[in-house]
Write an enzyme that holds these catalytic residues in place. Structure first.
Site, PDB file in Angstrom:
ATOM      1  N   SER A 113       0.807  -1.219   0.000  1.00  0.00           N
ATOM      2  CA  SER A 113       0.000   0.000   0.000  1.00  0.00           C
ATOM      3  C   SER A 113       0.839   1.267   0.000  1.00  0.00           C
ATOM      4  CB  SER A 113      -0.978  -0.028   1.175  1.00  0.00           C
ATOM      5  OG  SER A 113      -1.885   1.049   1.107  1.00  0.00           O
ATOM      6  N   ASP A 277      -1.936   6.715  -3.435  1.00  0.00           N
ATOM      7  CA  ASP A 277      -0.819   6.014  -2.820  1.00  0.00           C
ATOM      8  C   ASP A 277      -0.292   4.900  -3.704  1.00  0.00           C
ATOM      9  OD1 ASP A 277      -3.053   4.390  -2.512  1.00  0.00           O
ATOM     10  OD2 ASP A 277      -2.272   3.465  -0.682  1.00  0.00           O
ATOM     11  N   ASP A 281      -5.457   2.965  -3.634  1.00  0.00           N
ATOM     12  CA  ASP A 281      -6.724   2.935  -2.906  1.00  0.00           C
ATOM     13  C   ASP A 281      -6.929   4.131  -1.981  1.00  0.00           C
ATOM     14  OD1 ASP A 281      -4.918   2.243  -0.922  1.00  0.00           O
ATOM     15  OD2 ASP A 281      -5.911   0.373  -0.344  1.00  0.00           O
ATOM     16  N   ARG A 282      -5.928   5.010  -1.872  1.00  0.00           N
ATOM     17  CA  ARG A 282      -6.068   6.184  -1.010  1.00  0.00           C
ATOM     18  C   ARG A 282      -6.087   7.460  -1.845  1.00  0.00           C
ATOM     19  NH1 ARG A 282      -3.242   5.012   4.733  1.00  0.00           N
ATOM     20  NH2 ARG A 282      -3.555   2.771   4.745  1.00  0.00           N
ATOM     21  N   LYS A 376     -11.321   0.504  -0.773  1.00  0.00           N
ATOM     22  CA  LYS A 376     -11.310   1.945  -0.931  1.00  0.00           C
ATOM     23  C   LYS A 376     -10.711   2.264  -2.296  1.00  0.00           C
ATOM     24  CE  LYS A 376      -7.307   2.165   2.223  1.00  0.00           C
ATOM     25  NZ  LYS A 376      -7.484   0.918   2.992  1.00  0.00           N
TER      26      LYS A 376
END
Length: 543
Positions: A113, A277, A281-282, A376
Site C-alpha cells: 500500500s 498512494d 486505494d487512497r 477503498k
C-alpha cells in the site's frame, strides 16, 4: 509440464494483518517464504479447482518475481484461469473491479500500500474473496493456521510467463490472460460519474494537478483525466510506475506528498490537487491554498451524493472506521440515514456493503469508497470531487466552508509515532485498559470523560465480534481521543493518536486545527504517558 511437490517447513510470523502479510523485501526473498504463504492461502480455500484467480500488484520491487511464482503455483494447484494485469500491474480497486466483473473466485494483490518500496523496503501480499474485498478475519486466521503446519507446496516446472503482452496462453490445464485493467476500470467510472459534465469543466479552463507518486495509479489517471476527460497534458505528475516509487514514500498525506502540498499553496497552484498512494486505494484532496481533511472529504461526498449519476437514487447508509471523525455522522443524521462505526480495515465494510446497509464508506487514513467495489478507491474519490465541483460551480474551499456552515466543523488531527518499541507500546496500551474503570467521570481541564473503553465491534450482519480495536476516550462535549496500534508497518509498532473537537460556531471555523486541538493534544499525552513510555518526544507524522 512437470508439477513439483517441494518439502518445506513453517516460517514464524506469517499471520496476515488488516491488509495481508507485510514484511521487508528480503524476508519475502527467503527461499520458500513466499511459496509457503501462497500455498497456505490455497490450502485454506475450498472448491477453487477450475475457477478464476485474479493477480496484480502495485509494481513495487519484487512484484514481477512474486507474480511468476504465484502463476506457477496456481497452475500446479489447479486453478482454471488466471487474469493478470499487464506488466504485473493492477491497482487494488481495479483488482476488486475485475474480480467482481468477471465473477472470479478471488484474487491475490501484491502490495504494501502506502509503505516505501525498493530493495530493503516493504512488500506485501493479501487475498481478496469473490466479492472483491479483503478476506475477513475467519479466512485470514484460517490462512495463518495453515502457515503453522505446512509441510509442502506445489509448483509447476515451467518457463516464466510474458507479462507485458496482452493476450492469452495455456499452461497445462490453466488459461492465462494478460489484461489491461485500465479499460475495465474506466468503463466502471464512466457509469458512476458524469464524464460529459467533467469534460466541460476542463474545457472551461479548470486546472488540476494529480500526483500519482510513481505508483500504480499513474496509467489509470493519465487515461481517464488526460485522454478521456480532456485535462491538459501534464496534469498527471509522477505518472510512471517505478519499483522504488522514484524514491518517494507513496503515502498521500501532508508530509510525504509535500511537493504537491507546496505547489497547491504556491502562486502557481491549480484549481484542484489530488494524490494517490502505492496501490491506488487512497486519496488526498486539495484546493487552491486549501487542504481537505479526509474525514471532511467523506462527509462532503455523502452530503452531495446526488451530484454523481451513479448515486442519485439515494444511499442505503454510510459507514466510517472508528477513528474517523464523526463529521459524517452529522450528515447521516441530517439525512435520516444509518451511520455504522467499524474497526479500521476495509474488510469490515464488506458485510455492510454486501447486505446493502451502506453505500459509501470511509476512513480517516485517506481512504474513501463505495459499493462499486469492495476496496477503498483513490481515483473514484477524486472523480467524485470533480463531479461535485462541475455540478455546483463551487471551488474546493467554497464547498468545504459551505459544508461547515451547515453542519459545523469537526476539528481533527492524527499523530503518528512510528517505529516505537513494540513491548513499550503494548505495555502502554495495557496500562490504559487497566485504568478504564477509574476514568469515567474524571475531568481533564474542562473536559469530562463520558466513556473510556477498548472498542469492540459486533458485525450487524453476521454477528461476528472484533475486540481490542482501539482505546476510546469520549468526552461529554463530543470531543474524542482515540489510541490505536497500527498493523500496516513492517518494523516496530506505530502508535496512532486521533484527536477531535466539534465546533458549531461558524466564526471559529477558520482556526488552524492544531491551535483548536492544542489542549486536547496535551490531554492525550497525559492520559497515555506516551513520551515517557516510548521515549519519543514528538510524532513522526501529523495529518
Amino acid at each position: 509440464m512437470n508439477i513439483k511437490t517441494v518439502q518445506t517447513k513453517p516460517f514464524e510470523g506469517q499471520r496476515p494483518g488488516t491488509s495481508g502479510l507485510r514484511k521487508k523485501v528480503d524476508v519475502f526473498q527467503q527461499p520458500g517464504y513466499l511459496e509457503n504463504f501462497v500455498q497456505s492461502v490455497f490450502n485454506s480455500l475450498e472448491n477453487f479447482k477450475g475457477k478464476t484467480l485474479v493477480i496484480g500488484g502495485d509494481g513495487r520491487y519484487f512484484n514481477r518475481e512474486a507474480i511468476q511464482v504465484i502463476i506457477k503455483m496456481a497452475v500446479a494447484n489447479g486453478f482454471g484461469e488466471l487474469m493478470i494485469g499487464k506488466g504485473g500491474l493492477m491497482s487494488t480497486p481495479a483488482t476488486s473491479c475485475i474480480i467482481r466483473k468477471y465473477k472470479a473466485f478471488g484474487g491475490l494483490i501484491l502490495s504494501a500500500s502506502h509503505n516505501p518500496g525498493g530493495p530493503g523496503q516493504d512488500f506485501g501480499i493479501k487475498y481478496n474473496i469473490e466479492n472483491g474485498g479483503p478476506a475477513p478475519e475467519k479466512i485470514t486466521e484460517g490462512i495463518y493456521e495453515q502457515t503453522k503446519k505446512i509441510t509442502e507446496y506445489k509448483i509447476a516446472d515451467t518457463a516464466d510467463v510474458d507479462l507485458d503482452t496482452l493476450g492469452e496462453k495455456v499452461l497445462g490445464e490453466t488459461r492465462i490472460k494478460i489484461i489491461d485493467s485500465v479499460i475495465d476500470y474506466t468503463e466502471m467510472m464512466s457509469k458512476l460519474f458524469d464524464f460529459d459534465l467533467i469534460k466541460r469543466l476542463f474545457q472551461k479552463g479548470f486546472t488540476m494537478r494529480y500526483d500519482a507518486m510513481n505508483a500504480v495509479t499513474g496509467p489509470y489517471a493519465k487515461h481517464i483525466l488526460e485522454k478521456v476527460l480532456g485535462a491538459k497534458a501534464g496534469t498527471v505528475v509522477h505518472g510512471e510506475p517505478k519499483d522504488d516509487f522514484g524514491g518517494l514514500h507513496p503515502d498521500p498525506n501532508l508530509v510525504y506528498a509535500k511537493s504537491l502540498v507546496d505547489f497547491m499553496f504556491s502562486n502557481e497552484a491549480t484549481d484542484f490537487g489530488a494524490a494517490s498512494d502505492g496501490d491506488g486505494d487512497r486519496n488526498m484532496i486539495l484546493g487552491n491554498h486549501f487542504y481537505v481533511n479526509p474525514s471532511d472529504s467523506l462527509a462532503l461526498i455523502v452530503a452531495n451524493f446526488w451530484n454523481a449519476p451513479g448515486y442519485d437514487r439515494g444511499l442505503t447508509g454510510v459507514a466510517r472506521s472508528m477513528p474517523t471523525s464523526s463529521a459524517v455522522d452529522r450528515v447521516a443524521r441530517g439525512m435520516g440515514m444509518s451511520c455504522y462505526e467499524t474497526p479500521t480495515g476495509w474488510k469490515f465494510f464488506g458485510n455492510l456493503l454486501d447486505a446493502n446497509k451502506a453505500t459509501i464508506c470511509g476512513e480517516e487514513s485517506f481512504g474513501t469508497g463505495s459499493n462499486h467495489v469492495r476496496e477503498k478507491d483513490g481515483l473514484w474519490a477524486i472523480l467524485y470531487w470533480l463531479n461535485i465541483i462541475a455540478a455546483t460551480g463551487l471551488s474546493v474551499s467554497e464547498l468545504v466552508k459551505k459544508h461547515w456552515k451547515k453542519y459545523g466543523r469537526n476539528f481533527y488531527s492524527r499523530y503518528d509515532f512510528e517505529k516505537v518499541d513494540s513491548a513499550a507500546a503494548n505495555a502502554m496500551f495495557d496500562e490504559m485498559r487497566a485504568s478504564a474503570a477509574s476514568q469515567e467521570g474524571k475531568f481533564y481541564g474542562n473536559y469530562e470523560v463520558e466513556k473510556f473503553d477498548d472498542f469492540e465491534y459486533i458485525d450487524p450482519v453476521d454477528k461476528s465480534v472484533s475486540s481490542h480495536q482501539g482505546i476510546r476516550v469520549l468526552f461529554k462535549d463530543g470531543s474524542r481521543i482515540i489510541y490505536r496500534l497500527s498493523g500496516t508497518g513492517t518494523s516496530g509498532a506505530t502508535v496512532r493518536i486521533y484527536i477531535e473537537k466539534y465546533e458549531p460556531d461558524n466564526s471559529k471555523h477558520g482556526m488552524d486545527p492544531q491551535e483548536a486541538l492544542a489542549d486536547l493534544v496535551e490531554i492525550a499525552y497525559q492520559i497515555s504517558g506516551i513520551k515517557a513510555k516510548t521515549g519519543k518526544q514528538k510524532p513522526d507524522v501529523i495529518t
